[in-house]
Design an enzyme around this catalytic site. Sequence first.
Site, PDB file in Angstrom:
ATOM      1  N   ASP A  58       3.591 -21.812 -19.651  1.00 56.06           N
ATOM      2  CA  ASP A  58       3.059 -22.498 -18.470  1.00 56.06           C
ATOM      3  C   ASP A  58       3.825 -23.811 -18.325  1.00 56.06           C
ATOM      4  O   ASP A  58       3.472 -24.826 -18.915  1.00 56.06           O
ATOM      5  CB  ASP A  58       1.557 -22.743 -18.648  1.00 56.06           C
ATOM      6  CG  ASP A  58       0.950 -23.520 -17.493  1.00 56.06           C
ATOM      7  OD1 ASP A  58       1.702 -23.957 -16.593  1.00 56.06           O
ATOM      8  OD2 ASP A  58      -0.279 -23.716 -17.494  1.00 56.06           O
ATOM      9  N   TYR A 105     -12.150 -33.363  -7.949  1.00 59.41           N
ATOM     10  CA  TYR A 105     -12.479 -34.124  -9.152  1.00 59.41           C
ATOM     11  C   TYR A 105     -13.209 -35.422  -8.810  1.00 59.41           C
ATOM     12  O   TYR A 105     -12.950 -36.476  -9.413  1.00 59.41           O
ATOM     13  CB  TYR A 105     -11.215 -34.442  -9.958  1.00 59.41           C
ATOM     14  CG  TYR A 105     -10.610 -33.238 -10.631  1.00 59.41           C
ATOM     15  CD1 TYR A 105     -10.976 -32.877 -11.924  1.00 59.41           C
ATOM     16  CD2 TYR A 105      -9.674 -32.456  -9.971  1.00 59.41           C
ATOM     17  CE1 TYR A 105     -10.440 -31.761 -12.533  1.00 59.41           C
ATOM     18  CE2 TYR A 105      -9.124 -31.337 -10.568  1.00 59.41           C
ATOM     19  CZ  TYR A 105      -9.518 -30.998 -11.851  1.00 59.41           C
ATOM     20  OH  TYR A 105      -8.982 -29.885 -12.456  1.00 59.41           O
ATOM     21  N   LYS A 110       4.260 -27.481  -9.168  1.00 58.36           N
ATOM     22  CA  LYS A 110       4.378 -28.940  -9.110  1.00 58.36           C
ATOM     23  C   LYS A 110       5.748 -29.403  -8.633  1.00 58.36           C
ATOM     24  O   LYS A 110       5.986 -29.494  -7.440  1.00 58.36           O
ATOM     25  CB  LYS A 110       3.977 -29.564 -10.447  1.00 58.36           C
ATOM     26  CG  LYS A 110       2.472 -29.439 -10.735  1.00 58.36           C
ATOM     27  CD  LYS A 110       2.014 -30.360 -11.819  1.00 58.36           C
ATOM     28  CE  LYS A 110       0.529 -30.200 -12.124  1.00 58.36           C
ATOM     29  NZ  LYS A 110      -0.357 -30.655 -11.028  1.00 58.36           N
TER      30      LYS A 110
END
Length: 434
Positions: free
Chosen positions: A237, A17, A266
């Site tokens: 999700d 990113y 995560k």
Amino acid sequence: MSDSLLSLDAAHVWHPYTQHHAAPLPTPVARAQGSWLYDTSGRAILDAISSWWVTTHGHCHPAIVQAIAEQAGTLDQVIFAGFTHAPAAQLATELVRRLPAGLSRVFFSDDGSTAVEVALKLSLQSFANRGTPRRLVAALENAYHGDTFGAMAAGARGVFTHMYEPLLFEVARLPDPSEGDTISALERLIETRGHELAAVIVEPLVLGASGMRVWSEAVLREIRARTTAAGVHLIADEVMTGFGRTGPLFACARAAVQPDLMCLSKGITGGLLPLGATVATEEIFAAFSSEDRRKTFFHGHSYTANPIACAAALASLALFDHRCDAARQRIATVHEYQLAQLRGTRGVKAVRQIGTVAAVELDAPAGYLSDIGRELAAFSLQQGVLLRPLGNVSYCLPPYCTTDAELNRVYTVLQRFLSGERAAAVPSGGPVDD
């Protein structure tokens, strides 16, 4: 040391990113402890975003570090096709024990995006294996599910995906529940294309990357009711919302919803090692059990169920006790108080919060590429606080060990920014592009 590190980085590393043409030099981090990162000069930086939402109990938590060290000295890696090991079997058992009822089969992968890929493929192939193929997936507007191709297709179209648009498969879009009538649209979709619809995928209760958009538990329950009636899979999700971020261990538990598939990553290892998991119902698992080998789920990863990562996840799960519950509630209380002070403040368009996740939408041009986000990221980093706004939405999603004083410091920095303070010009040590 930092100059040498930055030279090596500039010569060879491609950061995520990041528009390297214009990005400031990255901050060189040497170590971490609790809620804090320390750069190579020893400067402390408060990690207010859990290092991209992964760190739950704090950096370098001793119990997880010990579990990693012990496992690394015993069994580091083994192929997971045709082999198994105690950390994986125990982790699957512990996950199932804590998950909403009905989720009983754990497929391990590497990260959140791959966990979503697995869920989509499991849903589609389970219908095909039963001789009733369905090829359509529905997803929410403003959703984000990852950066691999299936996950991109399920996510909202935008700056992340436009380069790959011709290659993404069709997805039926349902209105963002935080701003539209999702249920009516779902009813129409089922009425017109229900025979094609395999699954509806959602980020339960919080649309993360689009600005921490909080949505209703009642809507999630209605989605579950409609999909159940139509024989359509509900994929939750929970890559971001899982492991306590919304209050309970899972957002689906907060809404008393039992999905058919759940994606996890995560926080699963406490943030110390990468690991993904997709959990399915016994009914979906049974669709792959056949004497016909072509009905096998032909999917895997070299590091599937890596023993060290599974050991870290087991150690992390053990830390979700009454003390962790109290810590998450304490953080939520501080968020509630601080957001109440910000509501209606000049420069603030809206505030929102669920559990340990708090967001402040700034009154500035919207969108992921909004300049206000870069300005706030640069200012906060100079003040010793790591924030990474999603365009014009600043959020705070801290490790659970974060103290009240540390959390108040985050809001003090935000208040100063709203009052007009900005970062001083520096040649290095700034945030990455966005």
